[in-house]
Design a protein around this motif. Structure first.
Motif, PDB file in Angstrom:
ATOM      1  N   GLY A  28       0.781  -1.226   0.000  1.00 16.23           N
ATOM      2  CA  GLY A  28       0.000   0.000   0.000  1.00 16.23           C
ATOM      3  C   GLY A  28       0.817   1.282   0.000  1.00 16.23           C
ATOM      4  N   HIS A  48       0.354   3.995   3.383  1.00 16.65           N
ATOM      5  CA  HIS A  48      -1.059   3.847   3.721  1.00 16.65           C
ATOM      6  C   HIS A  48      -1.226   3.262   5.124  1.00 16.65           C
ATOM      7  N   TRP A  49      -0.399   2.237   5.447  1.00 21.87           N
ATOM      8  CA  TRP A  49      -0.587   1.526   6.716  1.00 21.87           C
ATOM      9  C   TRP A  49      -0.475   2.458   7.905  1.00 21.87           C
ATOM     10  N   ARG A  52      -3.565   4.576   8.127  1.00 22.86           N
ATOM     11  CA  ARG A  52      -4.746   3.767   8.348  1.00 22.86           C
ATOM     12  C   ARG A  52      -4.955   3.430   9.814  1.00 22.86           C
ATOM     13  N   ILE A  53      -3.862   3.344  10.543  1.00 23.63           N
ATOM     14  CA  ILE A  53      -3.958   3.076  11.978  1.00 23.63           C
ATOM     15  C   ILE A  53      -4.581   4.280  12.679  1.00 23.63           C
ATOM     16  N   ARG A  54      -4.371   5.464  12.132  1.00 24.10           N
ATOM     17  CA  ARG A  54      -4.769   6.699  12.806  1.00 24.10           C
ATOM     18  C   ARG A  54      -6.044   7.337  12.257  1.00 24.10           C
ATOM     19  N   PHE A  55      -6.304   7.094  10.981  1.00 26.44           N
ATOM     20  CA  PHE A  55      -7.485   7.684  10.344  1.00 26.44           C
ATOM     21  C   PHE A  55      -8.177   6.647   9.465  1.00 26.44           C
ATOM     22  N   ARG A  56      -9.480   6.751   9.378  1.00 33.36           N
ATOM     23  CA  ARG A  56     -10.198   5.854   8.459  1.00 33.36           C
ATOM     24  C   ARG A  56     -10.029   6.396   7.036  1.00 33.36           C
ATOM     25  N   CYS A  57     -10.220   5.525   6.072  1.00 36.10           N
ATOM     26  CA  CYS A  57      -9.997   5.881   4.662  1.00 36.10           C
ATOM     27  C   CYS A  57     -10.721   7.167   4.308  1.00 36.10           C
ATOM     28  N   LYS A  58     -11.938   7.273   4.876  1.00 33.21           N
ATOM     29  CA  LYS A  58     -12.861   8.339   4.514  1.00 33.21           C
ATOM     30  C   LYS A  58     -12.278   9.741   4.782  1.00 33.21           C
ATOM     31  N   VAL A  59     -11.430   9.851   5.818  1.00 30.02           N
ATOM     32  CA  VAL A  59     -10.921  11.174   6.181  1.00 30.02           C
ATOM     33  C   VAL A  59     -10.134  11.788   5.025  1.00 30.02           C
ATOM     34  N   HIS A  61      -9.904  10.377   1.802  1.00 31.64           N
ATOM     35  CA  HIS A  61     -10.502  10.167   0.491  1.00 31.64           C
ATOM     36  C   HIS A  61     -11.859  10.845   0.342  1.00 31.64           C
ATOM     37  N   GLU A  63     -12.954  13.821   3.031  1.00 38.25           N
ATOM     38  CA  GLU A  63     -12.749  15.165   3.585  1.00 38.25           C
ATOM     39  C   GLU A  63     -11.613  15.914   2.892  1.00 38.25           C
ATOM     40  N   MET A  88      -3.792  19.670   5.176  1.00 38.28           N
ATOM     41  CA  MET A  88      -4.927  19.747   6.090  1.00 38.28           C
ATOM     42  C   MET A  88      -4.566  19.151   7.449  1.00 38.28           C
ATOM     43  N   TRP A  96       3.037  16.514  11.924  1.00 32.90           N
ATOM     44  CA  TRP A  96       4.178  17.402  11.724  1.00 32.90           C
ATOM     45  C   TRP A  96       3.959  18.316  10.532  1.00 32.90           C
TER      46      TRP A  96
ATOM     47  N   PRO B 223      -8.783   4.292  14.666  1.00 30.81           N
ATOM     48  CA  PRO B 223      -8.562   5.400  13.732  1.00 30.81           C
ATOM     49  C   PRO B 223      -9.726   6.386  13.763  1.00 30.81           C
ATOM     50  N   ARG B 224      -9.382   7.658  13.612  1.00 33.40           N
ATOM     51  CA  ARG B 224     -10.415   8.696  13.645  1.00 33.40           C
ATOM     52  C   ARG B 224     -11.341   8.603  12.440  1.00 33.40           C
ATOM     53  N   TRP B 262     -15.007   2.043   7.479  1.00 36.53           N
ATOM     54  CA  TRP B 262     -13.824   2.762   6.998  1.00 36.53           C
ATOM     55  C   TRP B 262     -14.172   3.908   6.054  1.00 36.53           C
ATOM     56  N   LYS B 299      -4.436  -3.452  -3.572  1.00 34.61           N
ATOM     57  CA  LYS B 299      -3.520  -2.313  -3.449  1.00 34.61           C
ATOM     58  C   LYS B 299      -3.351  -1.890  -2.002  1.00 34.61           C
TER      59      LYS B 299
END
Lengths: 127, 329
Positions: A28, A48-49, A52-59, A61, A63, A88, A96, B223-224, B262, B299
């Protein structure tokens, strides 16, 4: 010898583009090198990994406006500094700030843009 | 010098198939090995770089040959990925690489080395090759490798031929060793190594080797859902879509629940999937080409090699009894 080396490097590049190499990053990982090296910095490696631990895909892809198609997001440092795309979150508040160049611009020279890490499906992953 | 050249010429004319002179090593190197070893691609020891080669020369010629022939866990593919090369070509290329850092000079005396060679066909070469230091020195290395059982010591991974199947030691490599990050970049070493985060998560046999869905369900990761609001909850829709598939594979059950944990509806609808029953033609071919499910699966989401995670519903009437009934008709 020099000509040989540069030719070998070219062949290596061509081959690396065709075949997944023995070690090609984490599944990824996305390499962004459309303009990095041309501008004199290392290519960007986006993991990506890690995100992905910190945010869902949606944030990202939805927002943040990243399209789910490698190569369809042309991000410039100006946009990041203006608080768009990576900017953002990478603004010193959520993550950072963009002054830590070498954390993102950390790829090897000559990497081709696209998805890395032993992907199994093609198409928009490469351009 | 002329005598040396003459001797070399005689050797190569008399034994064209042996392909063991420096020229063969160089041509193999130029054609195959140089791809990585000229530039140090993917951590390969560079041609002529003594620092890269010093630890490798210590293990001895036998292991060096075995590594070149069978590949290593560090990413060296067997025969450099070119399986059309003969063992002799590969060994000659190793000699050529070793000679580039002066490694061959420490080998035994040419005559003794050449005499130790086991192949009777090459025995006549001894007389003419002995004075030719360039030719004979690498031979010493090869003689060591030819010792009985020596080649068997290189325990290469039997699955190393499969590029998609990373050896256990190669999975979730830290950034500096993953082949795409530049180890010379200071920031590379500041990045989190994948294993420190993924290590304790539920495992999957492919992708990141992590089952992201059960990691999220089990609360292993949080995850947020919203960039700014850490407390925002996902808008989950619990609706399974069953897709009957042609052929013998079990039907596909598509769970909206795990996807909406997700993703936002707009990530898939309507661009990738038309939100209407029967409106979406999906095939494994289109998925492999990166369409439909293949936009993410293969992917970033689990790859298509995990067939049964999607093809999970046994067909109605499937099984041995139905097959027998079908055969009787």
């Amino acid at each position: 010898m020099r000509a040989n080396r540069s030719r070998a490097a070219l062949v290596a590049l061509a081959l690396a583009a065709l075949l997944p190499g023995p070690a090609t990053g984490e599944y990824g990982d996305v390499v962004l090198n459309r303009r990095s090296e041309a501008e004199g910095v290392r290519p960007v490696v986006f993991p990506h990994w890690f995100h992905r631990i910190r945010f869902r895909c949606k944030v990202c892809h939805s927002e943040l406006g990243f399209r789910m198609r490698a190569g369809s997001n042309v991000v410039t440092m100006k946009e990041i500094a203006d608080g768009k795309f990576c900017g953002m979150c990478h603004n010193g508040q959520v993550a950072w700030a963009a002054d830590r160049c070498d954390l993102c611009h950390s790829g090897r020279a000559g990497l081709r843009s696209g998805i890395q890490g032993g992907h199994e499906t093609l198409g928009p992953g490469h351009w | 010098m002329r005598a040396i050249l003459l001797a070399a010429a005689i050797v190569s004319m008399a034994f064209p198939a042996s392909a063991q002179d420096k020229g063969a090593g160089k041509s193999t190197y130029d054609k195959t090995c140089a791809l990585c070893h000229a530039t140090g691609l993917a951590g390969a020891p560079k041609f002529g770089n003594k620092a890269d080669w010093a630890p490798r020369l210590k293990v001895g010629a036998a292991k060096l040959y075995a590594s070149a022939l069978k590949g290593t866990a560090n990413g060296m593919p067997g025969k450099g990925g070119n399986l059309t090369l003969s063992d002799g070509d590969v060994k000659a290329a190793v000699d050529y690489l070793v000679a580039s850092v002066g490694g061959a000079k420490s080998a035994a005396t040419p005559v003794a080395a050449a005499a130790a060679k086991p192949s009777p066909a090459e025995a006549p070469k001894v007389a003419s090759a002995a004075p030719v230091a360039v030719v004979a020195a690498p031979v010493a290395l090869r003689a060591a490798a030819a010792a009985p059982g020596a080649a068997a010591t290189g325990a290469a991974d039997p699955n190393a031929f499969n590029r998609l199947l990373a050896a256990p030691g190669k999975r979730n490599a830290p950034p500096a060793e993953d082949g795409i990050h530049d180890p010379a970049n200071p920031g590379t070493h500041a990045l989190q190594p994948p294993l420190t985060a993924l290590g304790g998560m539920p495992a999957l046999a492919a992708g990141n080797r992590v089952n992201w869905v059960s990691s999220l369900e089990g609360g292993r990761i949080t995850p947020r859902w919203d960039r700014d609001d850490a407390g925002a909850a996902a808008v989950v829709m619990d609706l399974n879509i069953v897709r009957e598939v042609k052929g013998s594979m079990p039907d596909v059950v598509y769970p909206h629940k795990q996807h909406t944990e997700w993703l936002d509806c707009s990530n898939c609808h309507p661009q990738i999937f038309i939100p209407q029953k029967g409106a979406n033609q999906i095939s494994m071919a289109s998925i492999m080409l990166g369409q439909k499910c293949g936009v993410c699966h293969g992917k970033v989401a689990f790859p298509v090699s995990e067939c049964r995670l999607c093809h999970s519903k046994k067909k109605e009437g499937a099984g041995p009894a139905a097959a027998v009934a079908g055969a009787r008709k």
